[in-house]
Design an enzyme around this catalytic site. Structure first.
Site, PDB file in Angstrom:
ATOM      1  N   ASN A  16       8.105 -60.665  20.251  1.00 44.30           N
ATOM      2  CA  ASN A  16       9.239 -60.645  19.330  1.00 44.30           C
ATOM      3  C   ASN A  16      10.480 -60.562  20.067  1.00 44.30           C
ATOM      4  O   ASN A  16      11.054 -59.705  20.460  1.00 44.30           O
ATOM      5  CB  ASN A  16       9.154 -59.347  18.508  1.00 44.30           C
ATOM      6  CG  ASN A  16      10.308 -59.109  17.470  1.00 44.30           C
ATOM      7  OD1 ASN A  16      11.007 -60.013  17.238  1.00 44.30           O
ATOM      8  ND2 ASN A  16      10.162 -58.129  16.713  1.00 44.30           N
ATOM      9  N   ARG A  99       6.596 -63.707  16.969  1.00 43.11           N
ATOM     10  CA  ARG A  99       7.384 -63.500  15.473  1.00 43.11           C
ATOM     11  C   ARG A  99       8.535 -64.480  15.556  1.00 43.11           C
ATOM     12  O   ARG A  99       9.275 -64.733  16.404  1.00 43.11           O
ATOM     13  CB  ARG A  99       8.096 -62.174  15.448  1.00 43.11           C
ATOM     14  CG  ARG A  99       8.859 -62.008  14.316  1.00 43.11           C
ATOM     15  CD  ARG A  99       9.927 -61.027  14.530  1.00 43.11           C
ATOM     16  NE  ARG A  99      10.891 -60.777  13.179  1.00 43.11           N
ATOM     17  CZ  ARG A  99      12.268 -60.341  13.252  1.00 43.11           C
ATOM     18  NH1 ARG A  99      12.651 -59.937  14.316  1.00 43.11           N
ATOM     19  NH2 ARG A  99      12.763 -60.416  12.031  1.00 43.11           N
ATOM     20  N   HIS A 188      12.335 -60.320   6.924  1.00 42.12           N
ATOM     21  CA  HIS A 188      11.472 -59.188   7.134  1.00 42.12           C
ATOM     22  C   HIS A 188      10.133 -59.433   6.330  1.00 42.12           C
ATOM     23  O   HIS A 188       9.237 -58.511   5.991  1.00 42.12           O
ATOM     24  CB  HIS A 188      12.012 -58.104   6.588  1.00 42.12           C
ATOM     25  CG  HIS A 188      13.286 -57.372   7.145  1.00 42.12           C
ATOM     26  ND1 HIS A 188      14.427 -57.021   6.541  1.00 42.12           N
ATOM     27  CD2 HIS A 188      13.572 -57.544   8.461  1.00 42.12           C
ATOM     28  CE1 HIS A 188      15.305 -56.891   7.359  1.00 42.12           C
ATOM     29  NE2 HIS A 188      14.918 -57.065   8.496  1.00 42.12           N
ATOM     30  N   ARG A 249      26.358 -55.834   8.374  1.00 40.69           N
ATOM     31  CA  ARG A 249      26.483 -56.932   7.302  1.00 40.69           C
ATOM     32  C   ARG A 249      26.806 -56.540   6.018  1.00 40.69           C
ATOM     33  O   ARG A 249      26.108 -55.427   5.646  1.00 40.69           O
ATOM     34  CB  ARG A 249      25.158 -57.791   7.367  1.00 40.69           C
ATOM     35  CG  ARG A 249      24.837 -58.632   8.445  1.00 40.69           C
ATOM     36  CD  ARG A 249      23.208 -59.185   8.441  1.00 40.69           C
ATOM     37  NE  ARG A 249      22.182 -58.150   9.250  1.00 40.69           N
ATOM     38  CZ  ARG A 249      21.130 -58.441   9.492  1.00 40.69           C
ATOM     39  NH1 ARG A 249      20.659 -59.498   8.945  1.00 40.69           N
ATOM     40  NH2 ARG A 249      20.713 -57.808  10.102  1.00 40.69           N
ATOM     41  N   GLU A 394       4.873 -54.652  12.253  1.00 41.99           N
ATOM     42  CA  GLU A 394       4.962 -56.037  12.324  1.00 41.99           C
ATOM     43  C   GLU A 394       4.004 -56.566  13.328  1.00 41.99           C
ATOM     44  O   GLU A 394       3.363 -57.633  13.239  1.00 41.99           O
ATOM     45  CB  GLU A 394       6.438 -56.583  12.671  1.00 41.99           C
ATOM     46  CG  GLU A 394       7.144 -56.144  11.107  1.00 41.99           C
ATOM     47  CD  GLU A 394       8.618 -56.445  11.609  1.00 41.99           C
ATOM     48  OE1 GLU A 394       9.334 -57.310  10.988  1.00 41.99           O
ATOM     49  OE2 GLU A 394       9.165 -55.595  12.400  1.00 41.99           O
TER      50      GLU A 394
END
Length: 410
Positions: A16, A99, A188, A249, A394
């Site tokens: 990842n 990923r 996600h 963000r 994940e």
């Protein structure tokens, strides 16, 4: 690229890659169990380091890594010299799963990596400039260091290719959207897919029978509506900037704010983009930190801006929660995951406060109990809607997809 497939797939390396980081896990899919994991941080900086191992066996080593190629070389060396990993050669890794943040409209599922896949991931770098390029670097390095090992790409966006046009289209001129690929892509997705499946397993019901709202809440935040196993909406949009308030963000804001700030502050488009991605959210409102733990401490100490940031974060979650309940005409379960979703009992209490008339009843004692890393119900036993905390994984999903695709080569 031809691969030898006369083996039983057992050991899978999951990679990842972030803009300056590289997470990895080595997974034995036969048992299954995690053999080793680690994280390379600050790749490209003089103070880069690798955190290798699991739990009490974790070790931190200062190691300069100029780029992701050097980081991967460090990772491979750590794996083959670690007793726990159980391998002594790169050749003992049967497959590698990556990923990939953005797959655009090209990929609605994970795929075996070939030249065409690489070309498409490259084309999409503009939509994920912090993630797709380093992921490509890692793919190329793996091809160089392990040329006979098949690699699989697992896309964050693929889970949301099932969204209906009414959910993924923007009310901009249609021709412009078609010309430039402007639509809601989400992010996600691998996490949302995993926790939706685990939710169904914990409830002992088929995923196809459930309406689930999945909440990935951390420094980056997104929510998804999963209706009978199919994603029908998600909060992140064309980019991961859209949707919920996050660590740095801003999430959804009036788009007219952008030209307004440019005119008033003399900012360029790039500067506004940086402001909204890296200087806003919890950090921008609180003035203290993008870390919810720090903001919570400030709020509990009476810092008014921290209190405001805390309340705004919760408010953005509650708005989307209500939206998805209406979209799906009800909900059977709400799942919380990631750093804030899993660990912040105060945030969960604020999010679910007063929702009893909607059939959402939080059990305060269960919510406060510390069960770090454990799956658990935190709703009352008589709550029509179940609230579940599920640590995301994940890497497991990436390993599972990689296993299925490589086995399918036989």
């Amino acid at each position: 690229m031809p691969f030898s497939i006369d083996w039983i797939i057992v050991i899978i390396l999951v990679i990842n890659a972030g803009s300056s980081s590289l997470k990895y896990q080595l997974i034995d899919t036969d048992e299954p169990k995690m053999l080793a994991k680690g994280l390379c941080e600050r790749v490209g900086s003089a103070d880069s380091y690798i955190r290798h191992g699991a739990d009490k066996e974790e070790r931190i080593f200062e190691q300069y890594m100029a780029d992701h190629k050097e980081a991967l070389e460090v990772v491979f060396n750590a794996l083959i010299t670690s007793e726990r990993s159980g391998i002594t050669s790169i050749d003992q890794i049967d497959a590698i799963g990556h990923r990939i943040v953005h797959g655009g409209n090209y990929f609605d599922s994970s795929v075996l990596i070939d030249d065409d896949v690489i070309a498409k991931i490259t084309e999409l770098c503009d939509l994920a400039p912090l993630h797709n390029p380093p992921a490509l670097n890692c793919i190329n390095v793996c091809m160089e260091l392990a040329p006979h090992t098949p690699q699989v790409a697992v896309f964050d966006t693929s889970f949301f290719q099932s969204l209906p046009p009414s959910a993924y289209m923007y009310p901009l001129p249609y021709d412009l959207c078609m010309k430039h690929g402007i639509r809601k892509y989400g992010a996600h997705g691998t996490s949302h897919r995993y926790i939706a499946q685990r939710c169904a397993a914990l409830m002992e019901r088929p995923l196809e029978d459930l309406k689930i709202i999945t909440c990935h809440l951390g420094n980056g935040c997104s929510m998804s509506a999963v209706d009978h196993g199919i994603a029908v909406d998600t909060s992140m949009g064309f980019t991961p900037l859209d949707g919920l308030m996050m660590g740095t963000r801003c999430g959804s804001v009036d788009p007219a704010i952008i030209p307004y700030l440019m005119n008033k502050e003399g900012l360029t488009a790039a500067q506004v983009n940086d402001l909204m991605n890296k200087q806003s959210g919890l950090l921008g409102v609180s003035g203290v930190s993008n870390d919810m733990r720090d903001v919570r401490k400030g709020a509990e100490a009476g810092n008014e801006r921290c209190e405001l940031a805390y309340d705004m974060y919760a408010h953005s979650i509650r708005k989307v929660l209500g939206q998805y309940m209406v979209e799906m005409a009800g909900v059977d379960a709400i799942v919380m995951t990631a750093g804030v979703g899993e660990n912040c009992d105060r945030m969960r209490r604020i999010v679910f406060a007063g929702l009893q008339p909607l059939g959402i009843i939080l059990d305060q004692e269960k919510n406060r109990a510390k069960h770090h890393g454990k799956e658990r119900f935190i709703s009352r036993d008589n709550s029509p809607v179940k609230i579940i905390v599920i640590p995301t994984n994940e890497e497991f999903m990436i390993a599972q997809d990689t296993l299925e695709i490589v086995q399918g080569l036989k």
